[in-house]
Design a protein around this motif. Sequence first.
Motif, PDB file in Angstrom:
ATOM      1  N   GLY A 156      -5.222  24.113   1.604  1.00 35.25           N
ATOM      2  CA  GLY A 156      -6.550  24.659   1.329  1.00 35.25           C
ATOM      3  C   GLY A 156      -6.653  25.474   0.068  1.00 35.25           C
ATOM      4  N   TRP A 157      -5.684  25.309  -0.848  1.00 35.43           N
ATOM      5  CA  TRP A 157      -5.748  26.046  -2.108  1.00 35.43           C
ATOM      6  C   TRP A 157      -7.031  25.686  -2.842  1.00 35.43           C
ATOM      7  CZ3 TRP A 157      -6.561  24.879  -7.138  1.00 35.43           C
ATOM      8  CH2 TRP A 157      -6.357  25.915  -8.060  1.00 35.43           C
ATOM      9  N   ASP A 158      -7.635  26.681  -3.496  1.00 29.19           N
ATOM     10  CA  ASP A 158      -8.798  26.462  -4.344  1.00 29.19           C
ATOM     11  C   ASP A 158      -8.821  27.590  -5.374  1.00 29.19           C
ATOM     12  OD1 ASP A 158     -11.125  25.397  -5.411  1.00 29.19           O
ATOM     13  OD2 ASP A 158     -12.148  25.238  -3.489  1.00 29.19           O
TER      14      ASP A 158
ATOM     15  N   LEU B  94       5.020  24.787  -1.067  1.00 31.74           N
ATOM     16  CA  LEU B  94       4.863  23.337  -0.951  1.00 31.74           C
ATOM     17  C   LEU B  94       3.394  23.007  -0.740  1.00 31.74           C
ATOM     18  CD1 LEU B  94       7.855  22.555   1.432  1.00 31.74           C
ATOM     19  CD2 LEU B  94       7.818  22.464  -1.065  1.00 31.74           C
ATOM     20  N   ASP B  95       2.974  21.827  -1.201  1.00 34.97           N
ATOM     21  CA  ASP B  95       1.590  21.424  -0.997  1.00 34.97           C
ATOM     22  C   ASP B  95       1.463  20.493   0.198  1.00 34.97           C
ATOM     23  OD1 ASP B  95       2.390  18.896  -1.824  1.00 34.97           O
ATOM     24  OD2 ASP B  95       1.508  19.069  -3.815  1.00 34.97           O
ATOM     25  N   GLU B  96       0.281  19.927   0.397  1.00 35.83           N
ATOM     26  CA  GLU B  96       0.026  19.104   1.587  1.00 35.83           C
ATOM     27  C   GLU B  96       0.826  17.812   1.615  1.00 35.83           C
ATOM     28  OE1 GLU B  96      -2.946  18.073  -1.556  1.00 35.83           O
ATOM     29  OE2 GLU B  96      -2.479  19.966  -0.571  1.00 35.83           O
ATOM     30  N   ASP B  97       1.408  17.415   0.482  1.00 36.94           N
ATOM     31  CA  ASP B  97       2.186  16.173   0.431  1.00 36.94           C
ATOM     32  C   ASP B  97       3.660  16.358   0.789  1.00 36.94           C
ATOM     33  OD1 ASP B  97      -0.075  14.752  -0.371  1.00 36.94           O
ATOM     34  OD2 ASP B  97       0.263  15.272  -2.473  1.00 36.94           O
ATOM     35  N   ALA B  98       4.058  17.598   1.088  1.00 37.65           N
ATOM     36  CA  ALA B  98       5.463  17.875   1.402  1.00 37.65           C
ATOM     37  C   ALA B  98       5.881  17.173   2.690  1.00 37.65           C
ATOM     38  CB  ALA B  98       5.671  19.378   1.541  1.00 37.65           C
ATOM     39  N   ASP B  99       7.150  16.748   2.740  1.00 39.48           N
ATOM     40  CA  ASP B  99       7.636  16.093   3.958  1.00 39.48           C
ATOM     41  C   ASP B  99       8.800  16.837   4.595  1.00 39.48           C
ATOM     42  OD1 ASP B  99       9.578  15.514   2.108  1.00 39.48           O
ATOM     43  OD2 ASP B  99       9.401  13.345   2.268  1.00 39.48           O
ATOM     44  N   GLU B 100       9.004  18.094   4.207  1.00 33.52           N
ATOM     45  CA  GLU B 100      10.050  18.917   4.800  1.00 33.52           C
ATOM     46  C   GLU B 100       9.586  19.529   6.125  1.00 33.52           C
ATOM     47  OE1 GLU B 100       9.991  20.451   0.780  1.00 33.52           O
ATOM     48  OE2 GLU B 100       9.953  18.332   1.156  1.00 33.52           O
TER      49      GLU B 100
ATOM     50  N   ILE C 109       8.642  22.728   8.004  1.00 33.10           N
ATOM     51  CA  ILE C 109       8.005  23.927   7.461  1.00 33.10           C
ATOM     52  C   ILE C 109       8.226  25.120   8.389  1.00 33.10           C
ATOM     53  CG2 ILE C 109       5.776  24.889   6.720  1.00 33.10           C
ATOM     54  CD1 ILE C 109       6.675  22.423   5.066  1.00 33.10           C
ATOM     55  N   ASP C 110       8.544  26.292   7.783  1.00 34.53           N
ATOM     56  CA  ASP C 110       8.677  27.532   8.556  1.00 34.53           C
ATOM     57  C   ASP C 110       7.336  28.245   8.708  1.00 34.53           C
ATOM     58  OD1 ASP C 110      11.541  27.442   8.862  1.00 34.53           O
ATOM     59  OD2 ASP C 110      11.682  27.970   6.741  1.00 34.53           O
ATOM     60  N   VAL C 111       6.546  28.236   7.628  1.00 39.34           N
ATOM     61  CA  VAL C 111       5.266  28.948   7.609  1.00 39.34           C
ATOM     62  C   VAL C 111       4.239  28.103   6.866  1.00 39.34           C
ATOM     63  CG1 VAL C 111       4.057  31.062   6.911  1.00 39.34           C
ATOM     64  CG2 VAL C 111       6.480  31.178   7.495  1.00 39.34           C
ATOM     65  N   VAL C 112       3.041  28.014   7.441  1.00 33.69           N
ATOM     66  CA  VAL C 112       1.921  27.377   6.752  1.00 33.69           C
ATOM     67  C   VAL C 112       0.910  28.464   6.399  1.00 33.69           C
ATOM     68  CG1 VAL C 112      -0.031  25.777   6.945  1.00 33.69           C
ATOM     69  CG2 VAL C 112       2.181  25.165   7.931  1.00 33.69           C
ATOM     70  N   LEU C 113       0.524  28.505   5.122  1.00 34.62           N
ATOM     71  CA  LEU C 113      -0.581  29.359   4.693  1.00 34.62           C
ATOM     72  C   LEU C 113      -1.793  28.452   4.571  1.00 34.62           C
ATOM     73  CD1 LEU C 113       1.083  31.456   1.835  1.00 34.62           C
ATOM     74  CD2 LEU C 113       0.850  32.047   4.257  1.00 34.62           C
ATOM     75  N   LEU C 114      -2.749  28.613   5.454  1.00 32.11           N
ATOM     76  CA  LEU C 114      -3.954  27.786   5.468  1.00 32.11           C
ATOM     77  C   LEU C 114      -5.128  28.618   4.976  1.00 32.11           C
ATOM     78  CD1 LEU C 114      -5.563  25.219   6.208  1.00 32.11           C
ATOM     79  CD2 LEU C 114      -5.703  26.110   8.549  1.00 32.11           C
ATOM     80  N   TRP C 115      -5.522  28.402   3.708  1.00 28.02           N
ATOM     81  CA  TRP C 115      -6.699  29.074   3.153  1.00 28.02           C
ATOM     82  C   TRP C 115      -7.911  28.382   3.769  1.00 28.02           C
ATOM     83  CZ3 TRP C 115      -5.673  33.229   0.129  1.00 28.02           C
ATOM     84  CH2 TRP C 115      -4.419  33.296  -0.487  1.00 28.02           C
ATOM     85  N   TRP C 116      -8.769  29.139   4.445  1.00 27.28           N
ATOM     86  CA  TRP C 116      -9.881  28.530   5.172  1.00 27.28           C
ATOM     87  C   TRP C 116     -11.171  29.306   4.926  1.00 27.28           C
ATOM     88  CZ3 TRP C 116      -9.949  23.897   7.089  1.00 27.28           C
ATOM     89  CH2 TRP C 116     -11.033  23.510   7.877  1.00 27.28           C
ATOM     90  N   ARG C 117     -12.224  28.557   4.602  1.00 27.60           N
ATOM     91  CA  ARG C 117     -13.523  29.163   4.343  1.00 27.60           C
ATOM     92  C   ARG C 117     -14.583  28.493   5.203  1.00 27.60           C
ATOM     93  NH1 ARG C 117     -10.492  27.178   1.019  1.00 27.60           N
ATOM     94  NH2 ARG C 117      -9.451  28.389  -0.553  1.00 27.60           N
ATOM     95  N   ASP C 118     -15.667  29.208   5.449  1.00 27.70           N
ATOM     96  CA  ASP C 118     -16.795  28.615   6.152  1.00 27.70           C
ATOM     97  C   ASP C 118     -17.255  27.393   5.348  1.00 27.70           C
ATOM     98  OD1 ASP C 118     -18.839  28.494   8.139  1.00 27.70           O
ATOM     99  OD2 ASP C 118     -20.244  29.289   6.653  1.00 27.70           O
TER     100      ASP C 118
END
Length: 140
Positions: free
Chosen positions: A26-28, A48-54, A56-65
């Motif tokens: 959700g980067w912008d 890592l971006d959304e195309d990563a295939d590893e 994952i330990d932590v997801v940072l999900l930037w989320w807006r209305d």
Amino acid sequence: MVAAADAQNYAKKLGISHGMVVQELGWDSDTDDDLRADVEDAIGDELLDEDADEVIDVVLLWWRDGDGDLVDALMDAIGPLSDDGFVWVLTPKTGKPGHVEPSEIAESAPTAGLTQTSAVNLGSWTGSRLVQPKARAAKR
């Protein structure tokens, strides 16, 4: 120097430390570059971006209305998540453009199979920590 000291606290507040694999979704142009830089410094690597295939330990999900269906986004986020991994849903604070009501996160998390455990203040963003229930993680 105060801003730098505050920024250095972001990764610690998020429970992110050296060697963790962190994926950013959700980067912008409105995301907090200081927060992103602090997390990269803490883990000693790039996000890592959304195309990563590893795994994952932590997801940072930037989320807006207006970003879409949060349940769908959370389901996508937990796919590559390790058994003890967690998701931070990062939303603009109240009064900021794109603000998301906390109730939306609280209602979406269980539908996606997650439990909300805490919330933190991250400058102009708020972070909501979501984890997988231990019983579910153990079955994987």
